[in-house]
Design a protein around this motif. Structure first.
Motif, short mmCIF file in Angstrom:
data_model
loop_
_atom_site.label_atom_id
_atom_site.label_comp_id
_atom_site.label_asym_id
_atom_site.label_seq_id
_atom_site.Cartn_x
_atom_site.Cartn_y
_atom_site.Cartn_z
N LYS A 167 0.86 -1.18 0.00
CA LYS A 167 0.00 0.00 0.00
C LYS A 167 0.90 1.23 0.00
O LYS A 167 1.81 1.33 0.82
CB LYS A 167 -0.91 0.03 1.23
CG LYS A 167 -2.01 -1.03 1.22
CD LYS A 167 -2.93 -0.84 2.41
CE LYS A 167 -4.05 -1.86 2.41
NZ LYS A 167 -4.97 -1.67 3.56
N ILE A 168 0.63 2.14 -0.91
CA ILE A 168 1.43 3.36 -0.97
C ILE A 168 0.53 4.58 -1.08
O ILE A 168 -0.60 4.49 -1.57
CB ILE A 168 2.42 3.34 -2.16
CG1 ILE A 168 1.65 3.30 -3.49
CG2 ILE A 168 3.39 2.18 -2.07
CD1 ILE A 168 2.54 3.56 -4.70
N SER A 169 1.02 5.69 -0.61
CA SER A 169 0.33 6.98 -0.75
C SER A 169 1.32 7.95 -1.37
O SER A 169 1.95 8.75 -0.67
CB SER A 169 -0.16 7.49 0.61
OG SER A 169 -1.15 6.63 1.13
N PRO A 170 1.49 7.87 -2.69
CA PRO A 170 2.50 8.71 -3.35
C PRO A 170 2.15 10.19 -3.25
O PRO A 170 0.98 10.57 -3.20
CB PRO A 170 2.46 8.23 -4.80
CG PRO A 170 1.11 7.64 -4.98
CD PRO A 170 0.74 7.05 -3.66
N THR A 171 3.19 11.01 -3.21
CA THR A 171 2.99 12.46 -3.21
C THR A 171 2.39 12.88 -4.54
O THR A 171 2.95 12.59 -5.60
CB THR A 171 4.32 13.18 -2.98
OG1 THR A 171 4.85 12.76 -1.73
CG2 THR A 171 4.10 14.69 -2.97
#
Length: 311
Positions: free
Chosen positions: A216-220
């Protein structure tokens, strides 16, 4: 008290439950001022204040809360009685009110509503698009459409639309030529990304899975929007990677304006469900809609209803 207008009582109950004149006015296609006038008329007739109104909130008074508790079952019986009469019509009439997420409004309903309304000329359809966790029944809708992780408990759920859907990550050829193609989801932390912000203010993380590994990622974000058309346009213009329903990107992928990436990391998920409360007298337009999608497997209905239990 026998000369109290039933419509005014119904208006009071709707506003008291929603705690908002504007939301009820929007749902019913009338002005908030007309609802307010109905409440003033009812309060004058009863000689007691039923709602406390400020510029920011609407809440029942003690008298209003007591009236609502006794009134709601009675109004339900009146509605059921009228629906019972509808059973004797050759074709059902009335309005079907649905609350659906954006993806369903764009990707699922267009192929269904035309044939349904053609089969039932006496029914009109009102669709409200909403991506929040709204209690659609309390808000006055007949039914909602949501994905399984968002289904409310103790509801009857009927499959509607495609039974398998996918998310996809994509970017323009120009962007990939300039910045490279990510080989692992974590690589996207070093890429420009286009993120979707929901009305609640939330930006959901992007989730990937392959061979048991979940990432799970929350990229900028380079671009943040709450409109999918703008997000797709930004991706086509080479402003970054986009992650969304595959159906939203069909045209751009077919034309070559966008190219998929990380396809082996994106797992299919279950399609949406129509859900509604179990009740003795289902509104005729809703019953007709449920029967229609069960009979039309070519529209992806799946055909069998299920019950979602609490617990």
């Amino acid at each position: 008290m026998t000369d109290v207008d039933l419509a005014d009582l119904d208006t009071f109950a709707a506003v008291a439950r929603a705690r908002s004149f504007r939301s009820v006015a929007r749902l019913r296609g009338v002005s908030a001022s007309s609802l307010s006038e109905a409440l003033r008329r009812l309060e004058a007739r009863l000689g007691v204040r039923l709602l406390n109104r400020t510029t920011r909130s609407v809440t029942p008074t003690e008298a209003g809360q007591r009236l609502l508790e006794r009134l709601a079952p009675a109004l339900g019986e009146v509605s059921a009685a009228l629906e019972a009469v509808n059973d004797f019509r050759d074709s059902p009439t009335g309005t079907l009110r649905l609350n659906v997420p954006t993806a369903v409004a764009r990707l699922v309903l267009p192929s269904i509503i035309g044939p349904f309304l053609a089969a039932h000329p006496g029914i009109s359809l009102e669709v409200t698009t909403d991506d929040t966790f709204l209690d659609v029944l309390a808000a006055g809708f007949d039914a909602g459409i949501r994905y399984d992780e968002r289904l409310e408990k103790d509801m009857i759920a009927v499959p509607i639309g495609p039974r398998v859907q996918r998310f996809i990550v994509a970017a323009s050829p120009a962007y990939l030529a300039a910045h490279g193609r990510p080989a692992h989801p974590k690589d996207m932390l070093n890429h420009a990304c286009i993120r979707h912000r929901f009305a609640s203010g939330v930006m959901h993380p992007w989730e990937f899975e392959r061979d048991g590994e979940v990432v799970k990622i929350s990229p900028t974000p380079r671009v943040i929007a709450n409109n999918i058309d703008l997000e797709i346009a930004a991706a086509i213009q080479g402003l970054g990677l986009i992650a969304t329903f595959a159906g939203f990107l069909d045209n751009a992928l077919k034309s070559g304006a966008l190219e998929p990436v990380l396809e082996d990391w994106l797992q299919p998920f279950s399609g949406p469900f129509l859900y509604y409360a179990s009740r003795r007298h289902m509104p005729a337009p809703l019953r007709a809609f449920v029967d229609f999608i069960k009979r039309r497997p070519e529209l992806g209905a799946g055909g069998v209803a299920s019950v979602v239990h609490s617990g």
